[in-house]
Design a protein around this motif. Structure first.
Motif, short mmCIF file in Angstrom:
data_model
loop_
_atom_site.label_atom_id
_atom_site.label_comp_id
_atom_site.label_asym_id
_atom_site.label_seq_id
_atom_site.Cartn_x
_atom_site.Cartn_y
_atom_site.Cartn_z
N GLU A 61 -6.42 2.09 -50.98
CA GLU A 61 -7.09 1.17 -50.05
C GLU A 61 -7.33 -0.19 -50.71
O GLU A 61 -7.15 -1.24 -50.08
N THR A 62 -7.73 -0.17 -52.00
CA THR A 62 -7.96 -1.43 -52.71
C THR A 62 -6.66 -2.24 -52.78
O THR A 62 -6.66 -3.46 -52.57
N ALA A 63 -5.55 -1.54 -53.03
CA ALA A 63 -4.25 -2.24 -53.09
C ALA A 63 -3.88 -2.81 -51.72
O ALA A 63 -3.33 -3.92 -51.63
N PHE A 156 -17.22 -3.44 -41.69
CA PHE A 156 -16.30 -2.96 -42.73
C PHE A 156 -16.73 -1.55 -43.08
O PHE A 156 -17.87 -1.33 -43.50
N PHE A 157 -15.84 -0.59 -42.84
CA PHE A 157 -16.17 0.81 -43.10
C PHE A 157 -15.01 1.42 -43.88
O PHE A 157 -14.16 2.13 -43.33
N PRO A 158 -14.96 1.13 -45.17
CA PRO A 158 -13.80 1.54 -45.96
C PRO A 158 -13.95 2.96 -46.47
O PRO A 158 -14.95 3.65 -46.22
N GLY A 159 -12.94 3.39 -47.23
CA GLY A 159 -13.07 4.63 -48.01
C GLY A 159 -12.83 5.89 -47.23
O GLY A 159 -12.98 6.98 -47.75
N SER A 160 -12.52 5.79 -45.94
CA SER A 160 -12.37 6.98 -45.09
C SER A 160 -13.66 7.78 -45.01
O SER A 160 -13.63 9.01 -44.84
N THR A 161 -14.80 7.09 -45.08
CA THR A 161 -16.08 7.79 -44.91
C THR A 161 -16.19 8.38 -43.51
O THR A 161 -16.85 9.41 -43.32
N ILE A 162 -15.50 7.76 -42.53
CA ILE A 162 -15.50 8.32 -41.16
C ILE A 162 -14.99 9.76 -41.18
O ILE A 162 -15.41 10.59 -40.37
N LEU A 188 -13.07 -3.30 -39.48
CA LEU A 188 -11.97 -2.92 -40.38
C LEU A 188 -12.34 -1.59 -40.99
O LEU A 188 -13.35 -1.48 -41.70
N ILE A 189 -11.54 -0.58 -40.69
CA ILE A 189 -11.91 0.79 -41.08
C ILE A 189 -10.79 1.46 -41.87
O ILE A 189 -9.61 1.33 -41.51
N GLY A 190 -11.17 2.16 -42.94
CA GLY A 190 -10.20 2.91 -43.74
C GLY A 190 -10.14 4.34 -43.27
O GLY A 190 -11.18 4.97 -43.06
N MET A 191 -8.92 4.85 -43.07
CA MET A 191 -8.77 6.25 -42.64
C MET A 191 -7.70 6.93 -43.48
O MET A 191 -6.58 6.41 -43.62
N GLY A 308 2.53 6.18 -47.11
CA GLY A 308 1.74 6.56 -45.93
C GLY A 308 0.55 7.44 -46.28
O GLY A 308 0.15 8.30 -45.50
N LEU A 309 -0.06 7.20 -47.45
CA LEU A 309 -1.20 8.02 -47.86
C LEU A 309 -2.47 7.65 -47.11
O LEU A 309 -3.30 8.51 -46.79
N PHE A 310 -2.64 6.35 -46.85
CA PHE A 310 -3.94 5.84 -46.39
C PHE A 310 -3.70 4.65 -45.46
O PHE A 310 -2.73 3.92 -45.63
#
Ligand code: AVI
Length: 317
Positions: A61-63, A156-162, A188-191, A308-310
């Motif tokens: 996600e950082t990349a 901003f909800f990163p990290g796949s915390t959802i 912006l959400i990380g999944m 396609g990991l994240f």
């Protein structure tokens, strides 16, 4: 510029911890909500997890943020207040703040001490950015500081915390976020994506045993804060892929028959019985879009890595 609006822990927080633990230990199957994994020690252990070679989500996600931040900033436009749900690690958030040129940054977290520390790190990197930490449980709609009332918002909800929520609770959270952020907001959400068990299991059961310590810390916390006498060394960490639910499950498994007390209530567990301590749901592109739209968000753009990991998804309310 760090404006410290955080408050000390309240006895109501201890009471709801006690209620969740006592109900969770009495339930069948036994399960304690994952939010209680994150006291100070748990938050620090989670930070250590994010640096493990097996734990791909954070570095992927950082990349993505580093590679595509400018494009994200072009779509969001400058001058928004960035509201981060769960105070960010100092590695990830700066990429976003540099890319979107925000007018203010509001990190929201339930762990006040961790919130203050991470806010202080970001204040050092962005000395001119107003930073207004809010210590709160963001599962419900919450009032934001009056100072940013007129600014357009970017959640901003990163990290796949959802992914740590059951899909129905995730939909409720997405709706609460839309309400917290108000009209015209973006998110912006990380999944994390569904992938092979060969990648998933080591990510949640690492060779160095950091994830095991993170999980077992819940029992130490119960003993310390709720007057428990759980024999922590009688438990082991388990990570299981539940294919039907598309989720990794973390469990604390009793390795022998045990009896213990928490807050004066007695419990017994047989060898092999578990306490379910966390779910980490994984989403394919379609289920991610369906979840977002059920939560009141329309996807605008999506970025993913070559394997396609994240995925990072930008959506509008
Ligand atoms: C915080 N959350 C997104 C992590 C995850 O991957 O579900 C928590 C975690 N649990 C064990 N390792 C990481």
């Amino acid at each position: 510029m760090l404006l410290d609006l955080a408050r000390p822990p309240r006895s109501a927080d201890i009471a709801s911890f006690r209620d969740d633990v006592l109900a969770g230990l009495a339930a069948r199957p036994r399960a304690i909500p994952a939010r209680w994994l994150y006291d100070r020690a748990g938050s620090e252990l989670f930070e250590a997890i994010t640096e493990l070679p097996e734990y791909y989500p954070t570095r992927t996600e950082t990349a993505l943020l580093a590679a595509h931040g400018r494009e994200m900033g072009r779509i969001t436009g400058a001058g928004r207040a960035v509201i981060e749900f769960g105070s960010g690690s100092s590695a990830k958030t700066p990429h976003l703040l540099s890319a979107v040129a925000p007018a203010a940054y509001v990190p929201i977290d339930i762990s006040g001490e961790f919130l203050r520390d991470s806010s202080a790190v970001l204040a050092g990197i962005f000395p001119d950015l107003p930073i207004l930490p809010v210590e709160a449980d963001f599962l419900r709609a919450i009032p934001l500081p009056w100072a940013i009332a007129r600014l357009p918002k970017l959640g901003f909800f990163p990290g796949s915390t959802i992914g740590n929520m059951a899909p129905r609770a995730a939909v409720d959270l997405l709706r609460a976020m839309a309400e917290t952020l108000g009209q015209g907001a973006m998110l912006l959400i990380g999944m994390d994506r569904v992938k092979s068990e060969e990648i998933l299991i080591p990510a949640y059961d690492d060779a160095a045993g950091v994830t095991a310590r993170f999980n077992l810390n819940l029992l130490h916390r119960i003993n310390r804060e709720l007057g428990g006498d759980i024999p922590v060394d009688a438990f082991r960490h388990r990570a299981i892929w539940n294919d039907a639910e598309a989720r990794i499950e973390m469990h604390l498994e009793a390795m022998r028959d045990i009896a213990f007390a928490v807050s004066g209530r007695r419990f017994a567990m047989a060898a092999g019985e578990t306490i379910h301590s966390e779910n980490s749901h994984k989403y394919d592109p379609r289920s991610a879009r369906l979840l977002l739209s059920a939560g009141g968000w329309t996807p605008l753009a999506e970025w993913t890595d070559a394997q396609g990991l994240f995925a990072l998804i930008l959506a509008e309310a």
